[in-house]
Write a protein that holds these residues in place. Structure first.
Motif, mmCIF file in Angstrom:
data_model
loop_
_atom_site.group_PDB
_atom_site.id
_atom_site.type_symbol
_atom_site.label_atom_id
_atom_site.label_comp_id
_atom_site.label_asym_id
_atom_site.label_seq_id
_atom_site.Cartn_x
_atom_site.Cartn_y
_atom_site.Cartn_z
ATOM 1 N N VAL A 1 -13.535 6.723 35.105
ATOM 2 C CA VAL A 1 -12.904 7.879 34.538
ATOM 3 C C VAL A 1 -11.434 8.056 34.857
ATOM 4 C CG1 VAL A 1 -13.248 10.392 34.211
ATOM 5 C CG2 VAL A 1 -15.112 9.037 34.979
ATOM 6 N N SER A 2 -10.691 8.175 33.822
ATOM 7 C CA SER A 2 -9.141 8.282 34.045
ATOM 8 C C SER A 2 -8.402 9.253 33.144
ATOM 9 C CB SER A 2 -8.350 7.020 33.998
ATOM 10 O OG SER A 2 -8.680 6.531 32.444
ATOM 11 N N ALA A 3 -7.677 9.985 33.655
ATOM 12 C CA ALA A 3 -6.521 10.887 32.876
ATOM 13 C C ALA A 3 -5.294 10.956 33.297
ATOM 14 C CB ALA A 3 -7.345 12.276 32.752
ATOM 15 N N VAL A 4 -4.449 11.115 32.505
ATOM 16 C CA VAL A 4 -2.840 10.793 32.641
ATOM 17 C C VAL A 4 -2.661 11.965 33.784
ATOM 18 C CG1 VAL A 4 -0.583 11.417 31.905
ATOM 19 C CG2 VAL A 4 -2.189 10.005 30.645
ATOM 20 N N GLY A 5 -1.862 11.654 34.655
ATOM 21 C CA GLY A 5 -1.559 12.488 35.897
ATOM 22 C C GLY A 5 -2.596 12.571 36.986
ATOM 23 N N TYR A 6 -3.826 12.001 36.732
ATOM 24 C CA TYR A 6 -4.686 12.135 37.726
ATOM 25 C C TYR A 6 -5.200 10.630 38.218
ATOM 26 C CZ TYR A 6 -5.585 16.733 36.294
ATOM 27 O OH TYR A 6 -5.241 18.137 36.067
ATOM 28 N N GLU A 7 -5.664 10.721 39.610
ATOM 29 C CA GLU A 7 -6.113 9.476 40.375
ATOM 30 C C GLU A 7 -7.444 8.923 39.478
ATOM 31 O OE1 GLU A 7 -4.801 7.706 42.595
ATOM 32 O OE2 GLU A 7 -3.436 9.317 43.393
ATOM 33 N N ASN A 8 -7.748 7.747 39.122
ATOM 34 C CA ASN A 8 -8.680 6.882 38.700
ATOM 35 C C ASN A 8 -9.932 7.249 39.600
ATOM 36 O OD1 ASN A 8 -7.136 6.280 36.585
ATOM 37 N ND2 ASN A 8 -7.051 4.156 37.174
ATOM 38 N N GLN A 9 -11.180 7.379 38.920
ATOM 39 C CA GLN A 9 -12.164 7.526 39.679
ATOM 40 C C GLN A 9 -13.420 6.922 39.143
ATOM 41 O OE1 GLN A 9 -13.058 11.540 40.724
ATOM 42 N NE2 GLN A 9 -15.063 11.478 41.341
ATOM 43 N N ASP A 10 -14.163 6.087 40.213
ATOM 44 C CA ASP A 10 -15.283 5.515 39.691
ATOM 45 C C ASP A 10 -16.412 6.423 40.162
ATOM 46 O OD1 ASP A 10 -14.041 3.393 38.880
ATOM 47 O OD2 ASP A 10 -14.337 2.215 40.707
ATOM 48 N N VAL A 11 -17.304 6.819 39.134
ATOM 49 C CA VAL A 11 -18.402 7.706 39.393
ATOM 50 C C VAL A 11 -19.819 7.001 38.987
ATOM 51 C CG1 VAL A 11 -19.493 9.917 38.323
ATOM 52 C CG2 VAL A 11 -16.757 9.574 38.420
ATOM 53 N N PRO A 12 -20.600 7.177 40.242
ATOM 54 C CA PRO A 12 -21.975 6.623 40.186
ATOM 55 C C PRO A 12 -22.846 7.326 39.074
ATOM 56 C CG PRO A 12 -21.371 6.988 42.300
ATOM 57 C CD PRO A 12 -20.495 7.586 41.563
ATOM 58 N N ILE A 13 -23.737 6.596 38.340
ATOM 59 C CA ILE A 13 -24.397 6.864 37.205
ATOM 60 C C ILE A 13 -25.802 7.458 37.912
ATOM 61 C CG2 ILE A 13 -25.480 6.716 35.033
ATOM 62 C CD1 ILE A 13 -23.326 4.664 34.253
ATOM 63 N N ALA B 1 -9.501 13.031 28.737
ATOM 64 C CA ALA B 1 -9.970 12.018 29.620
ATOM 65 C C ALA B 1 -10.724 10.887 29.270
ATOM 66 C CB ALA B 1 -10.552 12.547 30.896
ATOM 67 N N THR B 2 -10.536 9.819 29.553
ATOM 68 C CA THR B 2 -11.233 8.709 29.302
ATOM 69 C C THR B 2 -12.344 8.371 30.192
ATOM 70 O OG1 THR B 2 -9.263 7.621 28.181
ATOM 71 C CG2 THR B 2 -11.061 6.068 28.490
ATOM 72 N N ILE B 3 -13.554 7.938 29.503
ATOM 73 C CA ILE B 3 -14.726 7.569 30.302
ATOM 74 C C ILE B 3 -15.242 6.158 29.783
ATOM 75 C CG2 ILE B 3 -17.203 8.079 30.589
ATOM 76 C CD1 ILE B 3 -14.784 10.964 29.683
ATOM 77 N N GLN B 4 -15.400 5.256 30.479
ATOM 78 C CA GLN B 4 -15.844 4.080 30.228
ATOM 79 C C GLN B 4 -16.768 3.316 31.256
ATOM 80 O OE1 GLN B 4 -11.729 2.071 30.069
ATOM 81 N NE2 GLN B 4 -12.243 1.492 28.094
ATOM 82 N N VAL B 5 -17.704 2.650 30.810
ATOM 83 C CA VAL B 5 -18.473 1.788 31.689
ATOM 84 C C VAL B 5 -17.567 1.027 32.332
ATOM 85 C CG1 VAL B 5 -20.529 0.477 31.917
ATOM 86 C CG2 VAL B 5 -20.734 2.062 30.189
ATOM 87 N N LYS B 6 -17.783 0.769 33.779
ATOM 88 C CA LYS B 6 -16.806 0.031 34.482
ATOM 89 C C LYS B 6 -17.168 -1.766 34.159
ATOM 90 C CE LYS B 6 -14.993 -1.012 39.076
ATOM 91 N NZ LYS B 6 -14.882 -0.415 40.516
ATOM 92 N N VAL C 1 -17.504 15.578 36.894
ATOM 93 C CA VAL C 1 -16.581 14.670 37.708
ATOM 94 C C VAL C 1 -15.218 15.355 37.768
ATOM 95 C CG1 VAL C 1 -14.965 12.774 37.079
ATOM 96 C CG2 VAL C 1 -17.332 12.882 36.086
ATOM 97 N N LEU C 2 -14.716 15.437 38.959
ATOM 98 C CA LEU C 2 -13.495 16.119 39.497
ATOM 99 C C LEU C 2 -12.566 15.146 39.711
ATOM 100 C CD1 LEU C 2 -15.255 18.820 42.114
ATOM 101 C CD2 LEU C 2 -14.693 19.151 39.941
ATOM 102 N N LEU C 3 -11.373 15.255 38.856
ATOM 103 C CA LEU C 3 -10.324 14.491 38.984
ATOM 104 C C LEU C 3 -9.124 15.054 39.901
ATOM 105 C CD1 LEU C 3 -9.848 12.535 35.589
ATOM 106 C CD2 LEU C 3 -11.248 11.739 37.641
ATOM 107 N N VAL C 4 -8.849 14.260 40.866
ATOM 108 C CA VAL C 4 -7.502 14.738 41.681
ATOM 109 C C VAL C 4 -6.291 14.285 41.205
ATOM 110 C CG1 VAL C 4 -6.732 14.514 44.019
ATOM 111 C CG2 VAL C 4 -9.056 14.412 43.754
#
Length: 1012
Positions: free
Chosen positions: A79-91, A47-52, A98-101
């Motif tokens: 936060v993103s991963a193939v096959g999952y919805e992208n999610q913005d996670v507050p720091i 899964a990929t984690i980047q500062v927005k 992080v739970l990806l759907v």
């Protein structure tokens, strides 16, 4: 002075540099965390984690963990991963969970399409993918039960609850007159025997299923893809730390439904009132029939109350354990697993124990230009069969039908054992102690499977790869049978030993070229294939053994052996193929795929050994057009169309085209009995491929910010030159049967799949999947020509009803204009005043002119038993660390002929046999005849699977993942059908005929999944 100022300047610069660095470091912070699947808390690798708003970032490791340094001012991680919805996670913490759907659209999901992969959004054919997180759980005796009810158009039927029984699997209906399952491809290896291949797999090793539904998608497999293709991908190792996975479960199963038979008290009440009226009592010589009835009743009644179905069944225990070790580096990864499944059958002395081992590895070298894949698999399955089983198919004379017939007929007033501990026996037609038969008869089989494969690919230059693949598979099945002497039966002890072997070699040379230029991209694949299948085996048996303890381990110690007690065989089939595929993509808007395959099979004569199978498909991604960009509720829309040809050779033998000689019986010559030989099969040099022509139109869509996605497909298939065995006149032909091409049939249908995220927030989510499919099969012609002789079949007798008083009672036929196996029955019109059956009487114009007790064939009507539609509905819920899922599936409009009830719901079998309670109330006073009275509505809705799980939050350095779950299978079924279960066989010549099936079970399972 100048040097001094220079030194001061350098010192000042160094000071400012350190100040700025320390300030920058003071303004940065380190964030750690873990990314998991919201449904089951499984760690997500890669899964990929980047500062927005920034391009810098990191990816998760094998445990889903990550560490990232971010500016102190950063507020959001993307936060993103193939096959999952992208999610913005507050720091809002230094350690994030992080739970990806799972994404409802999964447009970037990689789909296996045969000799390659493709993104879901780039597909031009009808392909469905089911991943591990969507599988059914619980007591799973066959891997395909994991996707039962999940795919539109894929009908998976489990007739009864026998853990040794094969599934009936059809994709878009049967293409041949006898019905064939799809081709199964496991990790790139296409195997010829569907059920045999599936039964080598441990369900816990499966990663995903890709179902190729239309001819364009399946055409890459040519003749072998005529019935569709199911591609199974097993789990592989991932680079990173070594990870140990454990999956274990324990469950218990019980019969979910029983027939409503007379109890002992019911039988005692029924006999005095009913027996004398329906038994052949000699009233002339016995003026007091009540006294005679009572005397016979006393002789039969042993004063006990026994439920014989309860006696031969038990709570069945299921246990499963699987452990896998995987890991690797950047250039090498591996996974090794072993598994054990012990599944008792609910019927005494039935069940199976399966041990599996699997090793996969992937090695890269030469600057990643060389890629080598290794696979080693082995499995051993020990099966405890029911007394009349010889294989894993469940039909009339196998699958345990005889023992259930005995249990239903044996009187509930008979004891299980005599006072001395021996089994109580009454031997007669349909009568024998069923528990004694289960305990005394030894019927077992051991299935051994070994497989190894190697695939080597080398990239010679950018975009061009050349490779080779080779696989060897070997099956060995050993069957053992022994039946001891039963004094009351006066039988001779019999023993059998059989050994069946199959060796398969799959090899290919493949090349692939991929190139992008501007808005265009092209992907070209070419393959040469060679497949060889060798079958051999023997069977030996005899009678007259006097030492039962030896079972079948000393066949020579017999006193009675006959000419047909020994047999052996060997056969070989070769299949050589050339195939090519071209995929063209213009600007992600217009997609075209063209396939061509040329297959040569040794099953056909020299005149028609080769077959050509082309296909073409195209898609238009309308949502990528400029005029569609401003539609806010539409995320993705693609139109598809395809047309293609596939061939079929699976439903004929290895030498169907040849003139064959065989034994014809014994003859007497000069005092000796000698074996005679004669022509057993007519040669047919014009025997050729059965061809399926398929047309498909489809729509793929994603709506409402990817909250709803789906596919809609409409298909029309025509199968011609169908392979079938026809009758021949003698003379002029030397034998009366030949395999030839003649019949044609059509399959048409509609398939719809929907996937929606109904609720999604930080603590709770609800995802639902729904699919529905319709199918209409029709035989359009049964006639043909063979060597100048017309093969004319206006109607072919097919399935039959059996039981006492029934001989050659055919009730289904092959008839042009109707589905294969349509019922052909007399129309029940009620009962006369004496309880005799009446049937509608038709005139030559097809009009009812009255009723008759002696109906003719002209009085029969045709009835289609196939469902109007099948459907499946799955719901997945998550709440914090809990997850709940349940799956419901159903069949609407199906009809089943209740052969079992016909035989048991008749008062004429009293008092020597038990009957259904229905037999006391239906008013029939004679031997029941097959008619529409016994053809019942068998629509149903089944709660197939429900699972409740809890995912523990792990802070341990040892245990990375821990989940426990509780699952239930076959919780309930809603149906008007009164038999054991409405889900029965839908293939072969006895499709939709219910005859003494192994009872369906309800099971409850507790399981655990752990990663270290």
């Amino acid at each position: 002075m100048a040097p001094k100022r220079l030194l001061q300047g350098i010192a000042l610069s160094i000071f400012l540099l350190f100040f700025s660095l320390s300030t920058a470091l003071a303004q940065n912070k380190t964030i750690t965390g873990k990314v998991t699947d919201s449904k089951d808390s499984a760690p997500l690798v890669g899964a990929t984690i980047q500062v927005k708003g920034s391009r810098s970032g990191t990816t998760t490791g094998t445990s889903g963990d990550f560490t990232i340094t971010v500016p102190a001012s950063a507020k959001i991680l993307a936060v993103s991963a193939v096959g999952y919805e992208n999610q913005d996670v507050p720091i809002d913490s230094d350690n994030l969970s992080v739970l990806l759907v799972a994404s409802t659209s999964n447009l970037d999901e990689v789909v296996v399409v045969g000799y390659g992969t493709a993104r879901k959004k780039d597909l031009t054919g009808a392909v469905t993918k089911v991943s591990a997180k969507e599988f059914n759980t619980g007591v799973v005796s066959n891997p395909l039960q994991q996707i039962q009810g999940k795919v539109a158009g894929l009908v998976i039927v489990q007739p009864g609850g026998d853990p040794n029984a094969d599934l009936t699997v059809r994709l878009r209906g049967a293409t041949s007159l006898t019905g064939q399952p799809p081709l199964v491809v496991i990790d790139g290896i296409a195997l010829d025997d569907f059920n045999q291949a599936i039964n080598t797999l441990n369900p816990t090793d499966v990663e995903s299923y890709d179902i190729l539904r239309d001819a364009s998608a399946a055409a890459i497999y040519g003749s072998r893809g005529a019935n569709g293709v199911i591609i199974i991908t097993t789990k592989k190792g991932k680079s990173g730390r070594t990870q140990v996975d454990y999956a274990g479960s324990i469950g218990i199963s019980n019969i979910s439904r029983k027939l409503d038979m007379l109890s002992a008290d019911d039988w005692r009440k029924a006999i005095p009132n009913e027996w004398r009226d329906y038994l052949a009592l000699d009233l002339a010589n016995n003026p007091n029939p009540d006294s005679l009835a009572q005397a016979n009743l006393t002789a039969l009644d042993k004063g006990v109350n026994v439920d014989w179905v309860d006696e031969i069944t038990r709570p069945a225990v299921f246990t499963s354990h699987s452990i896998a070790i995987g890991g690797g580096t950047g250039n090498f990864n591996y996974r090794a697993s072993v598994g054990y499944v012990d599944q008792q059958g609910v019927v005494v002395n039935s069940g199976k124990k399966m041990t599996t081992a699997r090793f996969t590895a992937n090695q890269k070298g030469l600057d990643n230009r060389l890629n080598v894949q290794y696979n080693l698999n082995a499995s051993t399955t020990k099966r405890d069969f029911l007394p009349d089983q010889r294989n894993t198919s469940q039909g009339v004379t196998d699958g345990g039908s005889a023992v259930f017939n005995l249990a239903y007929n044996y009187l509930p007033v008979y004891p299980v054992k005599n006072a001395n501990g021996s089994y109580f026996q009454i031997i007669d037609q349909d009568l024998e102690n069923p528990l004694a038969r289960l305990k005394d008869v030894y019927s077992k089989r051991q299935d051994n499977f070994y497989q190894g494969s190697v695939k080597v690919d080398y990239e010679f230059f950018s975009g061009f790869k050349l490779g080779t693949f080779g696989a060897m598979s070997r099956y060995n099945d050993v069957f053992d049978y022994f039946e001891p002497k039963i004094p009351e039966k006066n039988n001779s002890p019999a023993a059998v030993k059989a050994n069946a072997n199959k060796a398969i070699f799959n090899g290919d040379i493949h090349a692939n070229y991929r190139k992008e230029f501007g808005a265009h991209s092209i992907n070209v694949t070419g393959v040469y294939e060679y497949n060889k299948f060798v079958n051999d085996g023997f069977v030996a048996g005899a009678r007259g053994y006097i030492v039962p303890e030896l079972l079948n381990n000393n066949l020579g110690a017999n006193s009675d052996i006959r000419s047909n007690d020994i047999g052996s065989y060997k056969g070989e089939v070769k299949l050589v193929s050339f195939l090519g595929r071209v995929e063209y993509n213009f600007d992600d808007r217009f997609l075209v795929t063209a396939n061509f395959r040329r297959d040569g099979s040794s099953k056909f004569g020299a005149n028609h050994r080769w077959g050509d199978f082309p296909s073409i498909s195209a898609a238009w991604t309308m949502s990528n057009e400029g005029f569609m960009k401003d539609i806010p509720w539409l995320n993705f829309l693609k139109l598809r169309a395809s047309y293609g040809l596939t061939g079929n050779q699976d439903n004929i033998g290895s030498y169907a085209y040849q003139l064959l000689y065989g034994t014809q019986g014994l003859y007497y010559d000069n005092g000796n009995l000698l074996q005679s030989y004669g022509v057993s099969q007519e040669n047919n040099p014009d025997l050729k491929w059965e061809v399926r022509k398929s047309m498909n139109f489809g729509i793929d869509f994603t709506l409402l910010n990817n909250r709803l996605s789906g596919t809609l497909d409409v298909f029309s298939d025509k199968t011609q030159d169908m392979l079938f065995t026809y009758d021949l006149p003698q003379p002029p032909f030397l034998t009366n049967r030949v395999t030839a091409n003649a019949a044609t049939a059509t399959n048409k249908g509609v398939e719809l799949s929907l996937n929606g995220t109904i609720i999604r927030n930080n603590n709770f989510s609800w995802n639902a999947l729904f699919n529905v499919g319709t199918l209409r099969n029709r035989i359009t012609n049964l006639n043909g020509n063979f060597k100048g002789t017309e093969l004319v079949i206006s109607r072919r007798l097919y399935g039959y009803a059996d039981g006492r008083g029934l001989s050659n009672a055919y009730i289904s036929v092959l008839q042009p204009g109707y589905t294969a196996g349509a019922f052909w029955l007399w129309e029940f019109a009620g009962l006369d005043a004496t309880g005799k059956q009446l049937f509608n009487d038709y005139d030559e114009n097809g009009k009812v002119v009255g009723t008759t007790r002696d109906p003719k064939d002209d009085d029969r009507v045709f009835i289609d038993p196939t469902p109007k539609f099948t459907w499946g509905f799955t719901n997945n819920f998550t709440y914090k660390d809990f997850d709940l899922s349940f799956a419901i599936r159903g069949v609407q409009g199906q009809k089943v002929f209740s052969n079992t009830i016909l035989n048991l719901a008749t008062i004429t079998r009293l008092a020597g046999n038990n009957i259904l309670k229905e037999g006391l109330t239906n008013g029939i006073t004679e031997q029941p005849q097959p008619s529409t009275y016994w053809l019942k509505n068998a629509s149903y809705m089944r709660m197939d699977n429900a699972t409740l799980g809890y995912n523990f939050k792990m802070n341990s350095k040892v245990v990375q993942y821990l989940r426990v779950f509780f699952a239930a299978n076959n919780l309930f079924v809603v149906t008007p059908y009164k038999g054991i279960d409405p889900e029965i066989k839908v293939d072969g010549d006895r499709r939709y005929i219910d005859r003494n099936y192994y009872p369906k079970t309800r099971s409850f399972t507790f399981g655990i999944n752990m990663s270290l």
